[in-house]
Write an enzyme that holds these catalytic residues in place. Structure first.
Site, PDB file in Angstrom:
ATOM      1  N   TYR A   1      14.405   1.153  -6.644  1.00 39.80           N
ATOM      2  CA  TYR A   1      12.912   0.666  -5.326  1.00 39.80           C
ATOM      3  C   TYR A   1      13.495   1.177  -3.979  1.00 39.80           C
ATOM      4  CZ  TYR A   1       9.311  -1.234  -8.652  1.00 39.80           C
ATOM      5  OH  TYR A   1       7.998  -1.504  -9.930  1.00 39.80           O
TER       6      TYR A   1
ATOM      7  N   TYR B   1       1.860 -12.365 -15.792  1.00 41.07           N
ATOM      8  CA  TYR B   1       2.543 -11.653 -15.602  1.00 41.07           C
ATOM      9  C   TYR B   1       2.833 -10.683 -16.045  1.00 41.07           C
ATOM     10  CZ  TYR B   1       6.675  -9.176 -12.465  1.00 41.07           C
ATOM     11  OH  TYR B   1       7.386  -8.150 -12.666  1.00 41.07           O
TER      12      TYR B   1
ATOM     13  N   GLN C   1      16.857   1.432 -12.140  1.00 44.51           N
ATOM     14  CA  GLN C   1      16.163   2.015 -11.890  1.00 44.51           C
ATOM     15  C   GLN C   1      16.113   1.297  -9.775  1.00 44.51           C
ATOM     16  OE1 GLN C   1      12.724  -1.142 -10.826  1.00 44.51           O
ATOM     17  NE2 GLN C   1      12.084   0.890  -9.695  1.00 44.51           N
TER      18      GLN C   1
ATOM     19  N   LYS D   1       9.652   8.238 -11.230  1.00 45.77           N
ATOM     20  CA  LYS D   1       8.833   7.767 -12.063  1.00 45.77           C
ATOM     21  C   LYS D   1       7.687   7.180 -11.550  1.00 45.77           C
ATOM     22  CE  LYS D   1       8.464   3.072 -14.751  1.00 45.77           C
ATOM     23  NZ  LYS D   1       8.487   2.400 -13.961  1.00 45.77           N
TER      24      LYS D   1
ATOM     25  N   THR E   1      11.483   4.569  -9.085  1.00 45.61           N
ATOM     26  CA  THR E   1      10.119   4.333  -8.905  1.00 45.61           C
ATOM     27  C   THR E   1       9.205   4.711  -7.793  1.00 45.61           C
ATOM     28  OG1 THR E   1      10.715   2.996 -10.991  1.00 45.61           O
ATOM     29  CG2 THR E   1       7.906   2.386  -9.502  1.00 45.61           C
TER      30      THR E   1
ATOM     31  N   SER F   1      15.638  -3.270 -13.552  1.00 43.80           N
ATOM     32  CA  SER F   1      15.161  -2.699 -12.746  1.00 43.80           C
ATOM     33  C   SER F   1      16.039  -3.456 -11.231  1.00 43.80           C
ATOM     34  CB  SER F   1      13.558  -3.902 -13.238  1.00 43.80           C
ATOM     35  OG  SER F   1      13.544  -3.678 -11.868  1.00 43.80           O
TER      36      SER F   1
ATOM     37  N   HIS G   1       2.678   3.217 -13.788  1.00 45.47           N
ATOM     38  CA  HIS G   1       2.886   1.422 -13.972  1.00 45.47           C
ATOM     39  C   HIS G   1       2.300   0.308 -15.041  1.00 45.47           C
ATOM     40  CE1 HIS G   1       6.148  -0.084 -10.966  1.00 45.47           C
ATOM     41  NE2 HIS G   1       4.975  -1.328 -11.128  1.00 45.47           N
TER      42      HIS G   1
HETATM   43  C1  FNR Z   1       6.750  -3.626 -14.479  1.00 38.92           C
HETATM   44  N1  FNR Z   1       7.303  -2.296 -14.535  1.00 38.92           N
HETATM   45  C2  FNR Z   1       8.115  -1.875 -13.892  1.00 38.92           C
HETATM   46  N2  FNR Z   1       8.927  -0.197 -13.356  1.00 38.92           N
HETATM   47  C3  FNR Z   1       9.656  -0.228 -12.490  1.00 38.92           C
HETATM   48  O1  FNR Z   1       9.610   0.828 -12.037  1.00 38.92           O
HETATM   49  N3  FNR Z   1      10.357  -1.553 -11.797  1.00 38.92           N
HETATM   50  C4  FNR Z   1       9.880  -2.732 -12.204  1.00 38.92           C
HETATM   51  O2  FNR Z   1      10.621  -3.805 -11.411  1.00 38.92           O
HETATM   52  C5  FNR Z   1       8.778  -3.207 -12.678  1.00 38.92           C
HETATM   53  N4  FNR Z   1       8.383  -4.054 -13.621  1.00 38.92           N
HETATM   54  C6  FNR Z   1       7.411  -4.621 -14.512  1.00 38.92           C
HETATM   55  C7  FNR Z   1       6.718  -6.041 -14.741  1.00 38.92           C
HETATM   56  C8  FNR Z   1       6.069  -5.949 -16.330  1.00 38.92           C
HETATM   57  C9  FNR Z   1       6.189  -6.915 -16.417  1.00 38.92           C
HETATM   58  C10 FNR Z   1       5.525  -5.416 -16.397  1.00 38.92           C
HETATM   59  C11 FNR Z   1       5.188  -4.756 -17.643  1.00 38.92           C
HETATM   60  C12 FNR Z   1       6.011  -3.601 -15.720  1.00 38.92           C
HETATM   61  C13 FNR Z   1       6.619  -0.812 -14.640  1.00 38.92           C
HETATM   62  C14 FNR Z   1       6.740  -0.131 -16.109  1.00 38.92           C
HETATM   63  O3  FNR Z   1       8.624  -0.010 -16.175  1.00 38.92           O
HETATM   64  C15 FNR Z   1       6.494   0.469 -17.252  1.00 38.92           C
HETATM   65  O4  FNR Z   1       6.323   1.471 -16.492  1.00 38.92           O
HETATM   66  C16 FNR Z   1       5.362  -0.285 -18.223  1.00 38.92           C
HETATM   67  O5  FNR Z   1       5.154  -1.235 -18.428  1.00 38.92           O
HETATM   68  C17 FNR Z   1       4.644   0.449 -19.073  1.00 38.92           C
HETATM   69  O6  FNR Z   1       3.607  -0.028 -19.475  1.00 38.92           O
HETATM   70  P1  FNR Z   1       3.292  -0.608 -20.886  1.00 38.92           P
HETATM   71  O7  FNR Z   1       4.699   0.066 -21.973  1.00 38.92           O
HETATM   72  O8  FNR Z   1       3.695  -2.235 -20.705  1.00 38.92           O
HETATM   73  O9  FNR Z   1       2.006  -0.512 -21.346  1.00 38.92           O
END
Ligand code: FNR
Length: 383
Positions: A130, A25, A128, A255, A156, A107, A279
């Site tokens: 949604y 995940y 954050q 975002k 987001t 989140s 994302h």
């Molecule tokens: C996320 N991301 C994310 N973004 C958001 O706005 N709400 C969320 O709940 C989540 N959940 C989430 C879970 C997991 C496991 C990951 C890896 C990512 C996106 C996150 O905020 C971010 O944009 C990215 O993870 C950035 O990329 P890197 O640093 O993982 O490469």
């Protein structure tokens, strides 16, 4: 393995410690994962410009974002379900971020509620959002965030529908599970005793802390995925930004922007900042790397609003590259998720310290003594 040194070491440790489904995940992306890889590769391709014989004995890493002082231009991105990577994981990660002098953004789909995380920390966190269909619930959630002292809201917008994440289907995290799949999942969990003990047995409740009242019947991640499909609002539009703006008096950051036209619109509707982001390659596969999307966006709104970026950042060197291309700050997602899964709060603290050291070294060897002066002069461009 001895003590993990880099983010990729933390990734390896998380892979060992976490049940397969949980690791996949975190680690996975959408569809064929081309954008996930591209995020990392595009940053790798950028060349830093080494400079010599400049006095780098004093380095200024700290900066300010939205009225808050940061020890360096880095923050912990919102990451869902972190309470399943370590016991009450969001609290642990938030504590690590605060110890490092960095913001933690919770989140909407966290395991620990905003109240629980706030109670476990000494300073307010970021939140954050949604958008779910039930606006009454959204309004109450914003109130809860405010009551917890939150000032900065990250809205987001790149998830009106969920990306096609096939690793989650293969691992049994989403989709319909047969009794045999469920058994396999249980056995895999049992093969990770550290996680079983800390998270599964002693890390309860494993519900979605901010949403429990909205989803009383959801029992596990599969139900949750279905719940998201039904309740996340795919009709969200620019008008909804105005709706949020009316109900939030602090800074709002949009975002999930990859396009200069959208960035311009975000500035026009009064967003205080944006995160240039795909994302982490988890939504629309095939879009450009976030770092590739950054320069054209900077040209349009760079002098009008605070531009942050995320996606593919795995080291302090990567942070400097993003700053050199104009970002005022960088978010990390997987980097902290791996460290949390691999080593809890101490793991996140160690990883952040590593990033700080890497940033210091990168600054010193490019002759950059103040992060706030980072610019394209720190990069070797095609000439
Ligand atoms: C996320 N991301 C994310 N973004 C958001 O706005 N709400 C969320 O709940 C989540 N959940 C989430 C879970 C997991 C496991 C990951 C890896 C990512 C996106 C996150 O905020 C971010 O944009 C990215 O993870 C950035 O990329 P890197 O640093 O993982 O490469």
């Amino acid at each position: 393995m001895t003590q993990p040194a880099s983010v990729s070491d933390w990734r390896e440790r998380a892979k060992k410690r976490l049940p397969h489904m949980m690791f996949e995940y975190i680690d996975g992306g959408a569809y064929a994962e081309t954008t996930l890889r591209r995020n990392v590769e595009a940053i790798e391709r950028i060349a830093l410009r080494q400079r010599i014989l400049t006095d780098v004995s004093k380095l200024q890493l700290s900066t300010e974002l939205f009225g808050q002082k940061l020890a360096m231009p880095l923050l912990l991105a919102p990451v869902g379900m972190a309470g399943l990577y370590a016991r009450r994981g969001e609290v642990q990660a938030a504590r690590a971020a605060q110890a490092a002098g960095l913001p933690f953004c919770l989140s909407t789909v966290s395991i620990c509620s905003i109240e629980e995380v706030r109670a476990g920390t000494t300073e307010p966190i970021w939140f954050q959002l949604y958008m779910i269909k039930d606006r009454g619930y959204m309004e109450a959630l914003l109130q809860r965030a405010k009551a917890a002292g939150t000032k900065v809201l990250i809205f987001t917008v790149d998830l009106p529908v969920a990306g096609a994440r096939y690793r989650d289907v293969r691992s049994g995290l989403s989709g319909v599970l047969s009794p045999l799949d469920k058994l396999k999942r249980g056995i895999n969990g049992a093969m990770h005793p550290h996680w079983m003990w800390n998270v599964f047995l002693n890390g309860r409740p494993q519900s979605f802390g901010n949403l429990v009242d909205a989803m009383p019947n959801a029992k596990g991640t599969n139900d949750f995925a279905m719940w998201i499909g039904k309740n996340f609002d795919s009709s969200v539009s620019w008008e909804d930004f105005a709706w949020v703006r009316e109900r939030w008096d602090g800074p709002i950051i949009i975002k999930g922007i990859l396009d200069a036209e959208d960035a311009k619109r975000a500035a026009e509707v009064g967003a205080d900042g944006i995160v240039v982001s795909n994302h982490g390659g988890r939504q629309l596969d095939g879009v450009p790397a976030a770092i590739e999307a950054l320069p054209p966006i900077m040209r349009v709104v760079g002098d009008r609003m605070t531009v942050l970026m995320d996606g593919g950042v795995r080291s302090g060197l990567d942070v400097l590259k993003a700053l050199a291309l104009g970002a005022k700050g960088v978010l990390i997602g997987r980097a902290w998720a791996y460290a949390l899964g691999g080593g809890g709060e101490a793991g996140v603290r160690a990883m952040l310290l590593t990033m700080q050291r890497e940033l210091e070294v990168a600054m010193a060897l490019t002759g950059c003594t103040d992060v706030r002066t980072a610019g394209e002069h720190l990069l070797v461009r095609d000439r």
